[in-house]
Design a protein around this motif. Structure first.
Motif, PDB file in Angstrom:
ATOM      1  N   THR A  32       0.853  -1.184   0.000  1.00 22.27           N
ATOM      2  CA  THR A  32       0.000   0.000   0.000  1.00 22.27           C
ATOM      3  C   THR A  32       0.888   1.232   0.000  1.00 22.27           C
ATOM      4  OG1 THR A  32      -1.638  -1.205   1.300  1.00 22.27           O
ATOM      5  CG2 THR A  32      -1.874   1.180   1.179  1.00 22.27           C
ATOM      6  N   LYS A  34       0.826   5.091   0.471  1.00 26.77           N
ATOM      7  CA  LYS A  34       0.020   6.194   0.993  1.00 26.77           C
ATOM      8  C   LYS A  34       0.784   7.486   0.720  1.00 26.77           C
ATOM      9  CE  LYS A  34      -1.742   3.249   4.667  1.00 26.77           C
ATOM     10  NZ  LYS A  34      -1.881   3.071   6.120  1.00 26.77           N
ATOM     11  N   LYS A  68      -3.281   4.905  -1.888  1.00 23.87           N
ATOM     12  CA  LYS A  68      -4.182   5.545  -0.939  1.00 23.87           C
ATOM     13  C   LYS A  68      -3.779   7.004  -0.764  1.00 23.87           C
ATOM     14  CE  LYS A  68      -6.122   4.874   3.637  1.00 23.87           C
ATOM     15  NZ  LYS A  68      -6.066   4.065   4.850  1.00 23.87           N
TER      16      LYS A  68
END
Length: 183
Positions: A32, A34, A68
């Motif tokens: 992920t 971010k 994200k």
């Protein structure tokens, strides 16, 4: 010099489920990224996403990539492995090349936490006889012998030479002429 290594957990070297014996299974399950769309510290992550993310996804089809966007937050990278471990890395002001290197590092890891090794070799079934070394099966008289020793200084396997063996074979194959009776 720091004492950080003293507080690392210790253990033995291991692999997840004998990975690589039959086939290799990448242990990185998902990553992920971010990042902030506006913040200057996220520039390297944004550059990586724009230029190299598709190539990364093609070369690592077993890894799911999540993006994200978060407002007014520092960029970070969270890697999740098949054994349930998670690894968090702050990417504040990383360049595009540094993001690539860290992603490559996380793809090649197994997810097992970093630890200090107790020994560099380990077996689940240790021998009760002990570890073998070159002096295990030596003659006990070597312990009290005074060197140079006449018998112990001779070569151990001093057999006949190849020439001696050929001469012996030649002698065995010679047919002895029996004395011919005279008529």
């Amino acid at each position: 010099m720091s004492n950080k290594h003293l507080f690392l957990p210790s253990g033995f070297i291991r692999t997840p489920l004998q990975n690589g014996l039959g086939r290799y299974i990448p242990q990185l399950q998902r990553i992920t990224l971010k990042f902030c769309k506006n913040h200057g510290g996220s520039r390297g992550v944004r550059d990586f996403i724009e230029t190299d993310l598709m190539e990364f996804a093609k070369t690592n089809p077993g890894t799911v990539v999540y993006l994200k966007p978060r407002r007014h937050r520092y960029p970070c990278m969270v890697a999740e492995y098949l054994n349930g471990e998670r690894e968090y890395l702050s990417c504040h002001e990383f360049s595009r090349a540094e993001i690539q290197k860290w992603l490559s590092y996380m793809c090649t890891r197994s997810g097992i936490p970093v630890m200090r090794f107790r020994k560099y070799q380990h077996t689940d079934y240790p021998s009760i006889q002990g570890v073998w070394n070159p002096f295990t099966h030596q003659a006990p008289e070597i312990n009290v012998a005074q060197f140079p020793h006449e018998i112990l200084s001779k070569p151990v396997n001093n057999g006949p030479t190849a020439t001696d063996q050929l001469i012996e074979i030649f002698k065995k194959t010679q047919i002895k002429d029996p004395v011919k009776p005279e008529h």
